[in-house]
Design a protein around this motif. Structure first.
Motif, PDB file in Angstrom:
ATOM      1  N   GLY A  27       0.789  -1.229   0.000  1.00  0.00           N
ATOM      2  CA  GLY A  27       0.000   0.000   0.000  1.00  0.00           C
ATOM      3  C   GLY A  27       0.818   1.274   0.000  1.00  0.00           C
ATOM      4  O   GLY A  27       0.268   2.365  -0.113  1.00  0.00           O
ATOM      5  N   ASP A  28       2.129   1.142   0.102  1.00  0.00           N
ATOM      6  CA  ASP A  28       2.994   2.331   0.072  1.00  0.00           C
ATOM      7  C   ASP A  28       2.993   2.979  -1.315  1.00  0.00           C
ATOM      8  O   ASP A  28       2.949   2.280  -2.332  1.00  0.00           O
ATOM      9  N   VAL A  29       3.085   4.292  -1.313  1.00  0.00           N
ATOM     10  CA  VAL A  29       3.428   5.009  -2.542  1.00  0.00           C
ATOM     11  C   VAL A  29       4.779   5.663  -2.256  1.00  0.00           C
ATOM     12  O   VAL A  29       4.879   6.592  -1.456  1.00  0.00           O
ATOM     13  N   VAL A  30       5.812   5.109  -2.866  1.00  0.00           N
ATOM     14  CA  VAL A  30       7.168   5.581  -2.619  1.00  0.00           C
ATOM     15  C   VAL A  30       7.630   6.370  -3.845  1.00  0.00           C
ATOM     16  O   VAL A  30       7.565   5.865  -4.964  1.00  0.00           O
ATOM     17  N   VAL A  31       8.037   7.605  -3.627  1.00  0.00           N
ATOM     18  CA  VAL A  31       8.544   8.420  -4.736  1.00  0.00           C
ATOM     19  C   VAL A  31      10.061   8.507  -4.638  1.00  0.00           C
ATOM     20  O   VAL A  31      10.609   8.747  -3.556  1.00  0.00           O
ATOM     21  N   ILE A  32      10.732   8.285  -5.759  1.00  0.00           N
ATOM     22  CA  ILE A  32      12.181   8.472  -5.828  1.00  0.00           C
ATOM     23  C   ILE A  32      12.470   9.767  -6.572  1.00  0.00           C
ATOM     24  O   ILE A  32      12.019   9.959  -7.705  1.00  0.00           O
ATOM     25  N   LEU A  33      13.186  10.660  -5.909  1.00  0.00           N
ATOM     26  CA  LEU A  33      13.638  11.908  -6.521  1.00  0.00           C
ATOM     27  C   LEU A  33      15.137  11.805  -6.733  1.00  0.00           C
ATOM     28  O   LEU A  33      15.822  11.077  -6.020  1.00  0.00           O
ATOM     29  N   GLY A  34      15.635  12.598  -7.665  1.00  0.00           N
ATOM     30  CA  GLY A  34      17.083  12.636  -7.834  1.00  0.00           C
ATOM     31  C   GLY A  34      17.443  13.232  -9.167  1.00  0.00           C
ATOM     32  O   GLY A  34      16.656  13.146 -10.109  1.00  0.00           O
ATOM     33  N   PRO A  35      18.639  13.819  -9.251  1.00  0.00           N
ATOM     34  CA  PRO A  35      19.047  14.435 -10.505  1.00  0.00           C
ATOM     35  C   PRO A  35      19.183  13.407 -11.617  1.00  0.00           C
ATOM     36  O   PRO A  35      19.297  12.207 -11.363  1.00  0.00           O
ATOM     37  N   SER A  36      19.162  13.899 -12.839  1.00  0.00           N
ATOM     38  CA  SER A  36      19.347  13.065 -14.006  1.00  0.00           C
ATOM     39  C   SER A  36      20.703  12.360 -13.903  1.00  0.00           C
ATOM     40  O   SER A  36      21.686  12.961 -13.493  1.00  0.00           O
ATOM     41  N   GLY A  37      20.718  11.073 -14.221  1.00  0.00           N
ATOM     42  CA  GLY A  37      21.971  10.330 -14.195  1.00  0.00           C
ATOM     43  C   GLY A  37      22.294   9.719 -12.843  1.00  0.00           C
ATOM     44  O   GLY A  37      23.346   9.108 -12.665  1.00  0.00           O
ATOM     45  N   SER A  38      21.371   9.853 -11.872  1.00  0.00           N
ATOM     46  CA  SER A  38      21.684   9.341 -10.534  1.00  0.00           C
ATOM     47  C   SER A  38      21.395   7.845 -10.396  1.00  0.00           C
ATOM     48  O   SER A  38      21.669   7.256  -9.358  1.00  0.00           O
ATOM     49  N   GLY A  39      20.834   7.231 -11.450  1.00  0.00           N
ATOM     50  CA  GLY A  39      20.647   5.778 -11.427  1.00  0.00           C
ATOM     51  C   GLY A  39      19.217   5.324 -11.176  1.00  0.00           C
ATOM     52  O   GLY A  39      18.970   4.136 -10.962  1.00  0.00           O
ATOM     53  N   LYS A  40      18.268   6.235 -11.255  1.00  0.00           N
ATOM     54  CA  LYS A  40      16.882   5.902 -10.916  1.00  0.00           C
ATOM     55  C   LYS A  40      16.281   4.875 -11.892  1.00  0.00           C
ATOM     56  O   LYS A  40      15.695   3.880 -11.479  1.00  0.00           O
ATOM     57  N   THR A  41      16.467   5.145 -13.185  1.00  0.00           N
ATOM     58  CA  THR A  41      15.934   4.214 -14.186  1.00  0.00           C
ATOM     59  C   THR A  41      16.619   2.857 -14.070  1.00  0.00           C
ATOM     60  O   THR A  41      15.962   1.809 -14.107  1.00  0.00           O
TER      61      THR A  41
END
Ligand code: ADP
Ligand code: MG
Length: 251
Positions: A27-41
């Motif tokens: 049930g969590d909605v977790v948002v990942i923020l971070g600059p471009s190139g930080s490895g999110k994708t």
């Protein structure tokens, strides 16, 4: 429900993920923020085996897998539980909205065609596309195409949906309709891990915000922790750069 432990991933000499841990409850909605190139994708792609990690474990409910050495059978099992919404929608251009949604149900899930069509229509209804079952992607706006992408993910009834910047390819006037759909499915209790630059979505919908930079989790907490009382200087600097002037946090 989903625990990611110590993920590492390099492309050649570029170390992209350097030991990322994330815990997500049902049930969590977790948002990942971070600059471009930080490895999110890369992180999301490793979780769904679109990319093979160099190291790391994931616990999906009761299934623990090694993200480097998982067997085909394990990967298949996890993919039954995890759905992905892509930045560029990734629809089949030669298939209608409904066919785009039913494809995965029929081929991936072996659901009989008639049942898949029923589920597919329901999923498209949910994202406000009841009148677009037979439309091809070229006949849909970007916002509508992304809503088909979300309907496709929802139709699979996954344990968690991963979103990779679902609104960043859209013209600004189309962002709202997609965020509204995401908010609605979040309110139904869908577990979501969302990479986004939409700070208002993070503030209003997430119950947990993670700030990533340089392949590590720098800081995580509630939206209030991150937006009002960020502890780390890197988080503070990032927010100063990206938050709109009029961004306010009401408790
Ligand atoms: P983000 O989504 O946070 O912008 P990415 O995960 O897309 O970051 O990329 C992180 C880094 O990894 C970038 O430096 C990018 O160039 C590199 N990278 C991503 N995918 C590949 C790939 N398939 N091959 C080589 N380098 C890649
Ligand atoms: Mg990305």
């Amino acid at each position: 429900m989903l625990e990611i432990k110590d993920i590492y991933k390099s492309f050649g000499k570029t170390e992209v993920l350097k030991g990322v841990d994330i815990t997500i409850d049902k049930g969590d909605v977790v948002v990942i923020l971070g600059p471009s190139g930080s490895g999110k994708t890369t992180l999301l792609r490793c979780i769904n085996f679109l990319e093979k990690a160099d190291k790391g474990h994931a616990l999906f409910g009761d299934i623990e897998v090694n993200l480097k050495t998982a067997s085909k059978k394990q990967i298949h099992k996890i993919r039954q539980r995890v759905a992905f919404v892509f930045q560029n929608y990734s629809l089949f251009n030669n298939k209608t909205a409904l066919e785009n949604v039913t494809e995965g149900l029929v081929i991936g899930r072996k659901i009989p065609k008639a049942k898949a069509v029923e589920i597919g229509k329901k999923s498209l209804d949910k994202v406000g596309l009841s009148d677009k079952y037979d439309a091809y992607p070229s006949e849909l706006s970007g916002g509508q195409q992304q809503r088909v992408g979300i309907a496709r993910a929802v139709s699979l009834n996954p344990d968690i949906i991963l979103f990779d910047e679902p609104t960043s390819a859209l013209d600004p006037e189309l962002v709202g309709e997609v965020l509204t759909v995401m908010k609605n499915i979040a309110q139904e209790g869908t577990t979501m891990l969302v990479v986004t630059h939409e700070m208002s979505f993070a503030k209003d919908v997430a119950n947990k915000v993670i700030f990533m930079d340089g392949g590590v989790v720098v800081e995580e907490g509630t939206p209030k922790d991150i937006f009002v009382h960020p502890k780390k200087e890197r988080t503070q600097q990032f927010l100063k750069r990206v938050l709109p002037e009029d961004f306010t946090y009401h408790i």
